[in-house]
Design a protein around this motif. Structure first.
Motif, short mmCIF file in Angstrom:
data_model
loop_
_atom_site.label_atom_id
_atom_site.label_comp_id
_atom_site.label_asym_id
_atom_site.label_seq_id
_atom_site.Cartn_x
_atom_site.Cartn_y
_atom_site.Cartn_z
N UNK A 365 0.98 -1.23 0.02
CA UNK A 365 0.03 -0.10 0.22
C UNK A 365 0.90 1.43 -0.11
N UNK A 366 1.92 1.15 0.82
CA UNK A 366 2.82 2.56 0.86
C UNK A 366 3.55 2.65 -0.57
N UNK A 367 4.01 1.60 -1.21
CA UNK A 367 4.53 1.53 -2.51
C UNK A 367 3.46 2.37 -3.34
N UNK A 368 2.25 1.88 -3.54
CA UNK A 368 1.36 2.37 -4.19
C UNK A 368 1.07 3.82 -4.14
N UNK A 369 0.91 4.08 -2.86
CA UNK A 369 0.73 5.63 -2.56
C UNK A 369 1.95 6.51 -2.96
#
Ligand code: GMT
Length: 375
Positions: A365-369
């Motif tokens: 999720x952090x990589x997507x954001x």
């Protein structure tokens, strides 16, 4: 987020990881679109925020090879537009990262921007991708991705060694839903598979040569000479016939249960005492992690990313590839008495806790954001 996931929907580890990731992301409130040529095997439930879009490749006799990449990139373009997909997460570089890049370019022509996250799983790098026939396309696809992840440090190192990579590679290890593998030992159908005094040894793979399934049989043959034992052999693949012949020649066919492809891995692992993974190489070894989560210690080769999962002398043992004697010795050490076996079982489960999906999925999720902010 509105996320498109592309993967191989078959019984391979990359498809399993992609599916479990999508399902967990959906539970965390994201809208998930699986875009694949078949419904992924572990995608049992389509719900209001989990969708499956099939990629159809029409058969045309003129083509010797049907153009799957074209069909996939066209489908990605259509699905991004139709469902307002914000980010594409492709699992496996070949041809998914390549097809996603083409889709991105086509969408850009229409003023739509969709970043691509590529996850490398191993065989796309170590076995297939580094072949000279594919290498330029794989290098290009990795370098053109907006973010790249690898499932182990070992795979990251291999990728940097084998390809000319300009992009940063983030290591995001595979993960497991520990609740799914948290059986009480009382409800397993163990008595249907083996006698009370028999140890149950298990191997699960797609039986390609890289899995060295013959070594499983050799180790099991040695084990059953010393202690009563049964082998659960799960999977289908090119080596299956050789394995069956080998069991016949060694006279152990009555001690081996062939399950073929199974959707009940958790149940089989529930009654297993030991897992064998003697692969020539393995970027991670998801099957070993699934075993450990089920309290099954692992005898494996000491190769690729396996040592990042199976801890020597704690959750199991590591041996050099092909060292049958060492694997046998270690297996017997674990299996001979109940106290040792139970210690290794608990250790295996403890080690698996490090790969809890609740810890790992937020990293994606952090990589997507981050990718959406940067692009
Ligand atoms: O191992 C296979 O035959 C399947 C392959 C795949 O691409 O699905 O598995 C690779 O990805 C898995 C998930 O990340 C890893 O756990 C496996 O170790 C890796 N296989 C190899 O590197 C040989």
């Amino acid at each position: 987020m509105n996320i498109g996931i592309v993967c191989y929907p078959t019984f391979g580890g990359s498809g399993v990881v992609a599916t479990e990731l999508g399902l967990e992301l959906s539970k965390r409130g994201h809208e998930i679109h699986f875009i694949t040529y078949n419904q992924p095997v572990r995608l049992e439930l389509i719900s209001n925020n989990v969708h499956y879009h099939e990629v159809n490749v029409p058969e045309y006799p003129l083509f010797h090879y049907q153009p799957y990449e074209l069909a996939l990139s066209s489908k990605l373009v259509d699905m991004v537009k139709l469902h307002n997909i914000e980010i594409l997460h492709v699992h496996y570089a070949i041809p998914h990262a390549y097809a996603a890049y083409m889709a991105k370019k086509m969408l850009k022509e229409e003023g739509i921007h969709v970043p691509i996250v590529t996850t490398l799983h191993g065989t796309d790098i170590t076995l297939v991708g580094s072949h000279p026939f594919y290498k330029p396309a794989v290098t290009f696809s990795i370098n053109k991705s907006d973010a790249v992840t690898a499932v182990s440090q070992s795979l990251k190192d291999d990728t940097l060694r084998l390809f000319d990579i300009k992009n940063e590679i983030n290591v995001v290890p595979n993960f497991i839903d520990l609740d799914k593998y948290n059986h009480g030992f009382t409800d397993c159908a163990r008595h249907m598979m083996a006698k009370d005094d028999e140890r149950i040894i298990t191997h699960i793979s797609n039986l390609r040569p890289v899995k060295r399934a013959q070594d499983v049989i050799k180790v099991f043959y040695n084990i059953q000479k010393e202690i009563p034992a049964k082998l659960m052999f799960v999977g289908e693949g090119p080596e299956k016939e050789n394995i069956e012949n080998m069991c016949t020649e060694l006279g152990i066919l009555d001690k081996v249960i062939f399950f073929g492809r199974s959707n009940e891995i958790d149940k089989i692992l529930c009654f297993s005492d030991l897992f064998l993974l003697p692969s020539r190489t393995e970027s991670f070894g998801l099957a070993a992690l699934e075993a450990m989560a089920s309290r099954v210690p692992v005898i494996s080769s000491n190769t690729g990313g396996i040592p990042e999962v199976n801890v020597n002398g704690y959750s199991g043992f590591l041996s050099d590839v092909g060292d049958i004697d060492d694997m046998t010795k270690n297996a017997l050490y674990i299996l001979r008495d109940n106290d040792t076996l139970n210690t290794f079982k608990e250790n295996a489960r403890n080690e698996a806790l490090k790969f809890d999906l609740h810890e790992i999925v937020p990293k994606y999720e952090a990589i997507y954001a981050d990718t959406l902010t940067k692009c």
